[in-house]
Design a protein around this motif. Structure first.
Motif: not given
Length: 508
Positions: A208-211, A217-220, A225-228, A246-247
Motif C-alpha cells: 500500500e505504501a509503495q503504491s 513519483l509518476r506525477i513528480d 519525500d516519495a523517493l524516501y 532511493f535514499f
C-alpha cells in the motif's frame, strides 16, 4: 468537497435541470484595450468552451477558454472559467494559478475567490483556503458554499493537528486514519499522501505504501519525500541495496532531508554488520559472528524483516555453540517479527528435536509443511511425529542407563547392574512402599532387556512401532525368569548381608 464545477459560472443549459451561466459583467472588459471585434471573438470562444464544459468535455473546454484568454487576456471571468475546467481535470495547481489571476484582476470576483480556496484546500493548504473562503463571506455573507468549504478547511486543519501528535506517539494507525479523512477534502495533497504512505510502511503495509509513493513519483519523479518512502519500503523488506539507491536519490533532490539521511546511514550500517557476521560464520568464528549479529540487531529496532533474519542467524550460531535454549529463543524472536519466516521455524524445530521437545518440534514442522508442501518437509514432520510417539512410551535405553547406540555387550552389562540393583530380594527388609517401587523397576529392567537384546524387537522399537500391536504383550512376561535365564545356575539364588548396608549375590 463540493464538485469543482458545481458552482461554475461557465455551464450553458443543455437541459432544464441546469441553469445557464450568466456572462460576467461587461464592465470587466476594457474598451480601451480590446476592440469590439476581438471582444466578440473572445466571447465566442468562451461560449464554445461553455458548451464543451456542459458536455463534460473538459479538454476541449480548456482549449476554448485558453483561446478566449489569448484573445482577451484582461477578462477575469475567462481565467475563472479555465480554473473551473482545470479543477474538473484534477489539475489543481494550474487551476490555482488561473483562480489567483482572476481575483488579482477583480478582487470582488466571488467565484474566483471560491475557486482559489477550493484549489488551496484540494492541495492541502487549509490555512490559505480558509482566508479565501473568509474573503468570499466578506463579499457575500450569505454564501452557503463558502461557509461549508470554510468548515471543511477547519476540519482538515484539525486532522493535521491530531496526526502530528499521533505521529510523535508512533500511533501510525491513527495517523493513517486522519490522513484518509483529510484526503477526502484534499485529494491532490502530496504531503498528506506521503505521510500516510510513511505510516503504512512503518506499519509493515508495504504494498500500500509503495503504491501511494509510486503514484506521486509518476506525477513528480523528483519528489524527495516519495523517493524516501519508496526506499523505506524496500529497506523494511530487507532489500537494503535498492533502498540505499532511493535514499541517495532523495538526498540529491533534497540534501537536507533528515529522514532519508538517517535511513541511508542505518541501511548501510545494517548491511555492513550483517555481511561481517555472515563472513565470520562461514569462517567458523561463531563467537565473533554472535557479537556482530547482536550489534546489528541494535541498529534499527523498526526493521522487522532484517532483524528477523539476524535473530535467525544468531540462533544458528547458538545452535553451533550448543546453546540450544538460546537458539530457540532467538528463533522465537525471529518468528515474532516475521511469522512467515520458514527458515526460523525449521531452525527452531531442529533445536526442539535436539532437546527432545518433540511436541513443539511437531508443531513447527506442521506449520512449515502447511506453508511449503515439499517431500523434505513432509519427511521432517514424519520424523518428529515418530520421535514424539516414541517419547510417550517407556524409554528402555533410559531404564537401562545406556546410549541409543549401545552395543550388545553394553546392554548386557547394564542389565546385570540394574537387575541386581533393583532385585526384590535385595530390598526385603525395606518398607512396603520401597519394596513395591523396586519391584516395579526390576520388572522394567527385565522388560527393557527383553526388547533391546533381541535385534528384531529392538529394530521395531527404534522405528517407533507399537510393540503391543506387534503381538508383544509386555505384561505377560516374568522378570524373574529373565533374571534366572540371564544369570544361569542349577539352583536358586539369594542376597545375603555381608555387613551393614552391604549385600552380595550368591548362586545356589
Amino acid at each position: 468537497m463540493a464538485a469543482a464545477g458545481g458552482e461554475c459560472d461557465v455551464i450553458m443549459a443543455p437541459a432544464a435541470a441546469v441553469s445557464a451561466p450568466q456572462p460576467e459583467a461587461p464592465g470587466m472588459l476594457s474598451d480601451d484595450d480590446e476592440d469590439a471585434g476581438t471582444r466578440r471573438e473572445a466571447e465566442s470562444f468562451k461560449e464554445q468552451g461553455n458548451a464543451f464544459y456542459a458536455k463534460k468535455d473538459y479538454n476541449e473546454a480548456y482549449n476554448y477558454y485558453t483561446k478566449a484568454i489569448d484573445a482577451c487576456p484582461s477578462n477575469a471571468s475567462y481565467y475563472g472559467n479555465r480554473a473551473a475546467t482545470l479543477m474538473m481535470l484534477g489539475r489543481f495547481r494550474e487551476a490555482l494559478g488561473d483562480a489567483q489571476q482572476s481575483v488579482r484582476m477583480d478582487d470582488s470576483f466571488v467565484r474566483g475567490h471560491l475557486r482559489e480556496g477550493k484549489c488551496h484546500l484540494s492541495l492541502g493548504n487549509a490555512m490559505a483556503a480558509s482566508r479565501c473562503f473568509q474573503r468570499v463571506l466578506e463579499l457575500d455573507h450569505k454564501n452557503a458554499p463558502a461557509q461549508q468549504e470554510l468548515n471543511n478547511a477547519r476540519t482538515v486543519l484539525e486532522y493535521e493537528k491530531i496526526a502530528e501528535v499521533d505521529f510523535e506517539k508512533r500511533d501510525f494507525r491513527k495517523v493513517v486514519f486522519c490522513m484518509d479523512r483529510a484526503l477526502e477534502f484534499a485529494p491532490a495533497c502530496h504531503r498528506f499522501k506521503i505521510l500516510k504512505a510513511e505510516c503504512l510502511a512503518l506499519l509493515g503495509r508495504y504494498p500500500e505504501a509503495q503504491s501511494v509513493a509510486s503514484d506521486i513519483l509518476r506525477i513528480d519523479s523528483t519528489n524527495a519525500d516519495a523517493l524516501y518512502v519508496r526506499g523505506l519500503c524496500l529497506y523494511y523488506e530487507d532489500c537494503i541495496e535498492k533502498a540505499v539507491q532511493f535514499f541517495i536519490q532523495a538526498l540529491k533532490m533534497a540534501p537536507d532531508h533528515d529522514k532519508a539521511c538517517l535511513a541511508c546511514r542505518n541501511a548501510k550500517a545494517l548491511k555492513a554488520k550483517k555481511d561481517d557476521g555472515n563472513k565470520a560464520f562461514k569462517e567458523g568464528n561463531y563467537k565473533l559472528a554472535f557479537e556482530l549479529y547482536t550489534e546489528a540487531l541494535a541498529i534499527d529496532p523498526n526493521n522487522r524483516k532484517t532483524n528477523a533474519k539476524l535473530y535467525c542467524n544468531r540462533g544458528t550460531v547458538n545452535s553451533k555453540l550448543r546453546k540450544l535454549d538460546e537458539a530457540i529463543e532467538d528463533c522465537t524472536n525471529a518468528i515474532k517479527l516475521d511469522d512467515t519466516y520458514i527458515k526460523a521455524y525449521l531452525r527452531r524445530a531442529q533445536c526442539y528435536m535436539d532437546t527432545e521437545q518433540y511436541e513443539d518440534a511437531v508443531r513447527d514442522y506442521e506449520k512449515v509443511y502447511q506453508t511449503e508442501k515439499t517431500k523434505e518437509h513432509k519427511q521432517l514432520l514424519k520424523n518428529a511425529q515418530v520421535e514424539l510417539k516414541k517419547s510417550k512410551r517407556k524409554d528402555y535405553y533410559k531404564i537401562l542407563g545406556v546410549d541409543k547406540n549401545a552395543s550388545e555387550d553394553e546392554i548386557k552389562k547394564a542389565y546385570r547392574k540394574r537387575a541386581l540393583m533393583h532385585h526384590p530380594d535385595r530390598h526385603s527388609g525395606a518398607s512396603a512402599e520401597v519394596q513395591k517401587e523396586e519391584e516395579k523397576k526390576f520388572k522394567e529392567v527385565g522388560e527393557a532387556f527383553t526388547i533391546l537384546s533381541d535385534p528384531k524387537k529392538k529394530a521395531r522399537y527404534d522405528s517407533g512401532q507399537d510393540l503391543e500391536e506387534d503381538g508383544m504383550n509386555m505384561g505377560d512376561f516374568d522378570a524373574n525368569n529373565i533374571f534366572k535365564a540371564f544369570f544361569g545356575g542349577p539352583g536358586g539364588f539369594s542376597f545375603e548381608a555381608s555387613g551393614p548396608g552391604n549385600f552380595f549375590f550368591q548362586f545356589g
